[in-house]
Each structure stands twice: as C-alpha cells, then as structure tokens.
Design an enzyme around this catalytic site. Structure first.
Site, PDB file in Angstrom:
ATOM      1  N   ARG A   1       0.454   1.965  -8.082  1.00 41.04           N
ATOM      2  CA  ARG A   1       0.504   0.823  -7.160  1.00 41.04           C
ATOM      3  C   ARG A   1      -0.343  -0.319  -7.697  1.00 41.04           C
ATOM      4  NH1 ARG A   1      -3.224  -0.217  -2.504  1.00 41.04           N
ATOM      5  NH2 ARG A   1      -2.295  -1.857  -1.211  1.00 41.04           N
TER       6      ARG A   1
ATOM      7  N   ARG B   1      -8.222 -15.494   6.863  1.00 45.25           N
ATOM      8  CA  ARG B   1      -9.564 -15.148   6.385  1.00 45.25           C
ATOM      9  C   ARG B   1     -10.591 -16.175   6.838  1.00 45.25           C
ATOM     10  NH1 ARG B   1     -10.430 -10.980   3.103  1.00 45.25           N
ATOM     11  NH2 ARG B   1      -8.593  -9.940   2.229  1.00 45.25           N
TER      12      ARG B   1
ATOM     13  N   LYS C   1       6.178  -3.039   4.846  1.00 45.44           N
ATOM     14  CA  LYS C   1       4.916  -2.535   5.377  1.00 45.44           C
ATOM     15  C   LYS C   1       4.797  -2.961   6.847  1.00 45.44           C
ATOM     16  CE  LYS C   1       1.252  -2.903   2.800  1.00 45.44           C
ATOM     17  NZ  LYS C   1       0.192  -3.538   1.973  1.00 45.44           N
TER      18      LYS C   1
ATOM     19  N   THR D   1      -3.320   4.542   3.707  1.00 48.84           N
ATOM     20  CA  THR D   1      -4.610   4.034   4.177  1.00 48.84           C
ATOM     21  C   THR D   1      -5.560   5.135   4.663  1.00 48.84           C
ATOM     22  OG1 THR D   1      -3.403   2.084   4.997  1.00 48.84           O
ATOM     23  CG2 THR D   1      -5.748   2.183   5.441  1.00 48.84           C
TER      24      THR D   1
END
Length: 486
Positions: free
Chosen positions: A37, A78, A229, A287
């Site tokens: 990945r 962010r 995702k 995760t």
C-alpha cells in the site's frame, strides 16, 4: 504463487521509509505480505517510484505476485500552524476559536491556546450551534457555541495538547468538499502511469464519487480497480449505491470511528462486509488491527481477536498501516497476522458459508459464469476436492468462485499479469500467469503440476476445473469438470 499456501485471507502492508528497501520488502513478502500500500497522504513521487521499483524487483526475483494499491489523501480538513511551531495545551471549559479559510501556511495565520486556523473556508456555513468538532483523531472535542463570519467559536470539552496541522472531523455534518481533490487527480494519474493495480479512494460519499474517478482513469487506466473507502455517515447512508459502482470497499475504521459514534463502528463493519460478500465484491478491513505492535513485539489479545473476527465475518483482506509503515516490528506484525488468519480459517464451517452466500445473493443478477462457479464450489465441497482451477481472461471466474468461499484453494490461471495481481486480493485465490490461454487441457495439466510442486495437492486428490468451451474468449465460462490428479 507462494511456496506453501495455507492462508486464504490476504494481507496488505503500508510501505514506509523504514521498510522501503529491497531487503525490507522481501522480508515482508516472505512473512506473508500480498499487497503493498502506498499512502499518498505522506511522501513524494520520487519516494513512491522507489517503492514501486522495490516491490517489482522483489516480485520478479522471488517469482511472487505482489499487488500495488495507491491510497489517495482525499478531501480532508486540517488545522493550521502555531506560534513558534510548538504544541499548545487546551483546557477543558475554555473558549477556543476556529478561524476558517485563512492562510494556513507557516507565513500565514498562526494559532495559539485561544485560536487556530482551519483550511476549510465553508465550515461556518455547514456547522450549527451545539455541533461537535473533533480534532486530532478525536483526541480533542470542541462544541460550537457561536458562528460569526469566518470564525466558529467553541468550548473545549476535554483537556489536551494541540499540535500543528491536525485532522479535523465534523461528525454528522455533510461537508461540500470535492470528492477528488486536485492533488488526488495528479496522484491517480501518476499511479496509472506507473501501472498500479488498485486505487483506494478516500472519503467516498456517493456513487458519483466513484464514477468521477473512473472517468479520470481514462483508457490507459481502464484496468485499474477502484476501492471505495467508507469513512463517514454519508458514505454509510449511500453504501448500497457505492457498492454497486465500486470494485470493492475498504472499511476504513480510523476516520469512521470519529465521524460516527464509536460504539457503532463494529456494527457498520459487519454490515459492510456482509453486503460485500453477498454482492461478490472485494472487502478490506483496515486501521489499528495490530496497532500496539508499532511499539511492542506482541499484539494485545483484543487485537488478535479483532483480526480473527474480521476473518470470521468474511473479509477478503486485512490491512496493516503504521505497524509496517513506521513500526518497530513490521515483519513480526505480518507474521502474527498471518497466523491469526490461518487459525480463524481452519475453524470456519465452509458449507455454512456457501449456503449463507448462496441464499442471500440477488438471483436477478446471476449470470451463467457465476452459476457455473457456484456449482464448482458445491462440487468441491461434495467430493472433497483439494483445489479449484479457474481459467480466466478478466479475473471474473476467480472472483465468482471466491465469492462462494470454498474450503479448497483457488488456482487462477490467466495470461494477463494485471488480472493476476488483482486476483491476489481475492480470498482463497492464488494466481498463476501463463503466456497464452490457448490449449485448455495443456494449461490445466501445467497448473496441476505446479500445484503438486507447491505441495497444494498430491497424487490421488481431486481437482475441480472451471473454464469456457471457447478458448481465450472472455465471459464464456460454462464448463465444469472433476479431475483425479495423476
């Protein structure tokens, strides 16, 4: 095809600088890595080019098939920079301002213990008083008390340290960020040019997001598979439509566990895996699977149970992130993950799995090739076959066979190297690349000889073979036979 195949569930490893050497990737491969990945949230094109080169070098040298998955950064929010570049401590109960849409560069707006910049300019328009803002993977919670112009005023819910450029989540809020950012577009085209096998698209919220990426891939990237995702409530709400459009799904529990109540994550995971199984679509569970192994040589009991439960639930792949990207024990993490998968697989009731999937599959969508593949799995159960051999141009025959979860391993014979790399993610499937699909009987014989050498089968075992009557023609699978291995 690995030397001695035992494991059906595949392992994806995130490649960080620590393991990005020929020997580092070789060690991961030998421990059980099937897919490399590339996390495009971090790193340069020069770095990712070196990873691709190392992966392909190891694959060629070891005669293994290793797939490459490009994981996009995706649309994200962010916080900005802080005065002096040092973290600040936020006290519970204190007022804290979010200045939205300001210049978040080092030369721009600098935050402190009372305020910080946020790079999402439209945040005041989508937020409401009383809503929560979660910062740094949910470690700091803020509650909105006032919205005025470009400033969202909040009260700190729990004390914590805030560093620079931390991720911001807005649970239950439908944000209007683009599904595919300009950076994502450049990254995807870079990946297509380098021949990656999969695009894992971050924060997919609608089926239209998948179609946008499909259009971006163009003719050159038409063979690249898209993994959606699912990371927020909007993605869950639109899951059925997304599943129909995508080639597979990643259960991305990191952001998902911040975007929805954390006690609901396990249920969402199980539901997504179940729906993917019934649709015959690839599903990845990701995760924090062995998160403690970033620092420790052994996982926790809960982590081992988490991996085993994902295998029980029906995941095709399990994924390691920081464990291999930056952890102290990357090879050990892959090794123990492989052992857990094998242990879980050995205690599965494969007949019950077959019945479950056959019962819940949408009969309106069945095709002749899928019916033949389902029959092959049933036949393998009934006669106790050791292996199912599929001959495929596109990979669909292997995918249909994997959907029905046979106890026997699936040997996927194809002349297309990319199809072989993509089949590597399918549960129980191990690909073998040949020069041509002409000569069915010869191909079957060569496949069975290879299986004997790899100790997958032995003389006297039974093999179920699935193929088409018209050689080298996609979509014509209509033949099933049982062969005694000589």
């Amino acid at each position: 095809m690995p030397g001695l195949v035992k494991r059906k569930c595949k392992i994806i490893c995130t490649i960080g600088p620590k393991v990005n050497t020929h020997d580092g990737i070789k060690a991961l491969s030998e421990a059980g890595m099937n897919v490399a990945r590339l996390n495009f949230s971090h790193g340069s094109y020069e770095y990712f080019s070196s990873v691709i080169e190392n992966v392909r070098s190891v694959a060629a040298e070891s005669k293994q098939i290793i797939s490459i998955l490009l994981d996009t950064k995706g649309p994200e929010i962010r916080t900005g920079k802080l005065q002096g570049g040092t973290p600040v401590f936020l006290e519970a109960g204190a007022s804290f301002e979010l200045h939205c849409g300001v210049d978040c560069s080092p030369e721009g707006f600098l935050g402190d213990a009372t305020k910080v910049g946020v790079d999402y300019g439209n945040m005041p328009a989508v937020m409401e008083i009383g809503k929560e803002v979660l910062v740094d993977d949910g470690l700091i919670a803020l509650k909105v008390t006032k919205i005025e112009g470009s400033v969202v005023t909040t009260v700190v819910q729990n004390s914590g340290e805030l560093g620079e450029t931390k991720g911001v989540n807005l649970p239950g809020v439908s944000v209007d960020l683009p599904a595919v950012t300009e950076k994502d577009k450049k990254d995807i085209l870079f990946g297509v040019d380098r021949g990656v096998d999969f695009i894992a698209a971050s924060f997919v919220r609608t089926a239209a997001n998948v179609r946008e990426i499909r259009s971006l891939l163009g003719g050159k990237g038409r063979g690249v598979r898209i993994i959606a995702k699912i990371e927020n409530q909007e993605g869950l709400d639109n899951f059925d439509a997304i599943l129909h459009e995508a080639d597979g799904v990643m259960v991305a529990r990191g952001d998902l566990g911040v975007e929805i109540p954390i006690e609901k994550v396990f249920r969402a995971q199980k539901e997504m895996i179940r729906k993917c199984n019934y649709a015959g679509k690839l599903v990845i569970t990701a995760t924090q699977m062995l998160e403690s192994m970033i620092e420790n040589p052994r996982p926790t009991r809960a982590e081992c149970t988490d991996v085993g439960n994902a295998v029980y639930d029906g995941t095709d792949c399990v994924m390691l992130s920081g464990e291999t990207a930056k952890g102290k024990y990357p090879v050990e993490a892959v090794t123990i993950m492989s052992k857990i998968c094998i242990e879980a697989e050995q205690s599965l009731d494969y007949q019950r799995e077959f019945d479950r999937i056959q019962t819940h599959s949408d009969k309106r969508l069945l095709t002749v090739p899928e019916v033949v593949c389902a029959s092959a799995v049933k036949t393998a159960h009934d006669v106790g076959a050791s292996i199912i051999v599929t001959l495929t141009e596109t990979g669909r025959t292997a995918k249909f066979t994997s959907k029905y979860r046979p106890r026997a391993h699936i040997l996927c014979i194809t002349a297309n190297a990319q199809v072989a790399r993509q089949a590597m993610l399918l549960r129980g499937v191990y690909p073998m690349v040949v020069g041509s699909m002409i000569g069915t009987d010869s191909l079957i014989q060569r496949a069975l000889e290879a299986a004997k050498i790899k100790k997958l089968v032995q003389v006297g075992n039974l093999a179920v073979v699935v193929s088409g009557m018209r050689e080298a023609v996609p979509g014509t699978t209509n033949s099933l036979r049982v062969i005694t291995i000589q």
